[in-house]
Design a protein around this motif. Structure first.
Motif: not given
Length: 330
Positions: A252-259, A132-139, A263-268
């Motif tokens: 400003l977003n560096f830490l959220p992006l890094l986290s 139903a469309g795309d959203l984007y996040t600070v992470i 998390v994605k790396y651990v998931f994969f």
């Protein structure tokens, strides 16, 4: 050619002959006939072109000499189209008879609307939403709204972060201002990238629940996760942030992006695609500087602030949604 038409439906195709029959048949049944069809073929070897020439001789086909990926194929189609609007449509879809009519009505509501996303429904589970469309996040996570939810959800027209390029309408004149789909992406996240760029320029992206399409999903790549998709998506994810976020916002977003990446790396890693994800990130870091950043304009500052607020809001609403689903399952 096609100047009297309002819409060009652009279907990128790569060895999708088995999908073309139901897709094209559904376009024959549209209530709105104000469109022409343009198929951009990425050097298919399955007889797709021969099939279309025989059964649909009126369709215009652009046959490319190799597989250039989704972004370049649709850009070629958009530049060729010559109509005020273009609908990008995956070949593994069948459209509801009102699909074109509803998308046209939705985009004509305001000249500030860049794109309108349809309600994509799972072909083999029609009781469930595909997108139903795309959203984007600070992470740095792109979220496909409504995926796997009952089709009774998302019944109201509303604003989204970006349209899913699998079945959406776009205002062609806007591409000249904001640029076209990024061909460096090849495929994946190019729709979030262009939706992000459109928002920076002050355009809006909308969702139209009345425009419905049934989607097989992963029709070309073959599965939800594979080496090709995991690696490209990881790389393109870095491109999206680097290109669309000015330096202060990146800091400003560096830490959220890094986290988010960790998390994605651990998931994969857990599901066996850790190596591909890591390779994609490494390639992204290596080639990031060669990507064309959106030029910062002071007049776009309110748009950047609005976008940042949305990225934060989407992150919290996604987290809440995720926890709710996990608790409900137990």
């Amino acid at each position: 050619m096609g100047n009297f038409m309002k819409i060009t439906i652009i279907i990128p195709n790569y060895n999708g002959k088995h999908f073309m029959e139901p897709c094209l048949a559904s376009l024959d049944k549209q209530t709105c006939k104000d469109f022409r069809i343009l198929v951009v073929d990425n050097a298919s070897t399955d007889g797709s072109i021969e099939y279309m020439k025989e059964h649909y001789p009126k369709i215009e086909i652009i046959a490319l000499d190799q597989n250039y990926g989704f972004s370049k194929a649709v850009n070629i189609g958009i530049r060729r189209s010559g109509t005020p609007y273009v609908i990008l449509l995956n070949n593994d879809t069948t459209a509801d008879p009102h699909f074109v009519e509803e998308l046209l009505h939705a985009i004509e509501r305001s000249p500030r609307i860049f794109s309108v996303s349809s309600k994509m429904i799972q072909m083999y589970h029609p009781e469930l939403i595909d997108s139903a469309g795309d959203l984007y996040t600070v992470i740095g996570w792109g979220i496909c709204r409504g995926a796997g939810r009952p089709v009774t959800n998302y019944t109201k027209a509303d604003e989204i972060f970006s349209a899913c390029a699998g079945a959406s309408i776009y205002r062609r004149s806007a591409f000249r201002k904001i640029g076209y789909f990024d061909e460096a992406h090849f495929a994946y996240l190019e729709d979030i990238d262009i939706g992000y760029r459109a928002r920076i320029y002050g355009y809006r992206n909308m969702f139209c629940p009345a425009a419905q399409v049934f989607h097989v999903g992963s029709g070309t790549s073959g599965s939800k996760y594979n080496a090709f998709k995991v690696k490209l998506s990881a790389r393109n994810n870095l491109y999206v942030n680097y290109k669309n976020m000015p330096l202060p916002i990146l800091i400003l977003n560096f830490l959220p992006l890094l986290s988010g990446y960790l998390v994605k790396y651990v998931f994969f890693l857990k599901i066996g695609w850790g190596k591909e994800y890591k390779e994609g990130i490494q390639e992204g870091i290596r080639t990031m500087r060669s990507q064309k950043k959106v030029p910062f304009r002071i007049r776009h500052l309110p748009n950047y602030i609005r976008i940042e607020a949305q990225l934060i809001r989407h992150t919290f609403s996604y987290a809440r949604d995720w926890f709710t689903r996990k608790i409900c399952r137990k």
